[in-house]
Design an enzyme around this catalytic site. Structure first.
Site, mmCIF file in Angstrom:
data_model
loop_
_atom_site.group_PDB
_atom_site.id
_atom_site.type_symbol
_atom_site.label_atom_id
_atom_site.label_comp_id
_atom_site.label_asym_id
_atom_site.label_seq_id
_atom_site.Cartn_x
_atom_site.Cartn_y
_atom_site.Cartn_z
ATOM 1 C CB SER A 99 -0.957 0.004 1.198
ATOM 2 O OG SER A 99 -0.246 -0.214 2.403
ATOM 3 C CG HIS B 225 -1.181 3.871 4.330
ATOM 4 N ND1 HIS B 225 -1.694 3.263 5.452
ATOM 5 C CD2 HIS B 225 -0.832 2.874 3.485
ATOM 6 C CE1 HIS B 225 -1.675 1.950 5.282
ATOM 7 N NE2 HIS B 225 -1.146 1.686 4.101
#
Length: 295
Positions: free
Chosen positions: A46, A271
């Site tokens: 990711s 993230h």
């Protein structure tokens, strides 16, 4: 299913994760560049894919058209990108399908000239670590309950996980070299997620005060392992940690390049946001000795 190891794991803490509005296309690699040029294949999880960063181009993998491979290829002359990175990927997904995403190594062929690889975080357990450390913080908010949890057996379980992940990364690198013996292989490390000082920012990031330094050190150990595996495989290692210091998830919006567990910018919890992907692209281009525009 593997996506929940990172994206859904932290989303369960209360962060709202929804696909960013944009043009969604069926799950597939996307190519850029001119025919007859060099071939660039992006492999990864990711942190490579860029979940929830506009524009999302693959609902299965939560892949963004503004992730770092897409930005890197814009600076490479006559180069076509095949991006098969997928949120939640582990080293296993290099050899096996992940939903509609085929085995990532299938994209690497003798026609491939450049490969970037960013993998290992989910093998170590990034998503479950974040959930666990946030979950135990209330038991000793000024102490190190997460460190205590992972050292309950007398051995640091996270250090063991990192050790056990090393040969898996080595096997992936061997697989790349076997499929594309003449390609340049670049191993991309993970950016700075938490303050490099070790000083926390509870409750904005809900870890116990003493666990910030522990988790910082754990990430550094992951990156050190990736650097060692890159050297052993005669690959290039890209340090994305150093250039992102000071832009961790504890910083204010606009300064941070990593979103906290409740993102303020389009990105998955814990993230990189769009600025983080840009920073990783710059680090990769710097190691490739590609001149970048001023400013």
């Amino acid at each position: 299913m593997r996506r929940r190891t990172l994206v859904r794991g932290v989303a369960a803490l209360g962060a709202t994760v929804a696909l960013t509005a944009g043009s969604a296309i069926p799950a597939a690699a996307h190519d850029h560049g001119q025919g007859g040029g060099r071939g660039y294949v992006a492999l990864g999880d990711s942190y490579t894919a860029g979940p929830l960063i506009p524009v999302q181009t693959d609902a299965n993998c939560l892949r963004s058209s503004n992730n770092y491979p897409s930005l890197v290829v814009q600076r490479l002359a006559r180069t076509a990108l095949t991006d098969v990175s997928c949120s939640g990927a582990t080293t296993k997904e290099m050899w096996q399908a992940q939903g509609t995403n085929p085995p990532q190594l299938d994209a690497v062929t003798r026609a491939t000239d450049l490969v970037t690889l960013q993998i290992g975080g989910n093998d170590v357990g990034f998503g479950s670590i974040i959930a666990t450390c946030a979950g135990v913080a209330a038991t000793d908010p000024t102490g190190s309950p997460c460190r205590a949890h992972y050292n309950a057996s007398g051995t640091d379980q996270l250090r063991t996980n990192i050790r056990d992940t090393a040969p898996k990364v080595a096997a992936v690198l061997a697989g790349i070299h076997q499929r594309a013996p003449h390609a340049r292989v670049v191993v991309v490390g993970y950016p700075d997620l938490l303050p490099d000082s070790g000083v926390g920012c509870r409750p904005s990031v809900p870890f116990a005060d003493g666990d910030f330094a522990y988790l910082r050190d754990t990430e550094k150990q992951v990156n050190a392992m990736l650097a060692r595996q890159a050297r052993a495989a005669h690959a290039t290692y890209v340090d994305t940690y150093t250039p992102t210091i000071g832009h961790d998830m504890c910083q204010t919006p606009g300064v941070r390049w990593i979103e906290p567990l409740t993102p303020a910018s389009p990105a998955a919890p814990a993230h990189p946001n769009a600025l983080g992907e840009q920073a990783m692209a710059a680090a990769v281009l710097d190691r490739l000795c590609v001149r970048q525009p001023a400013g």
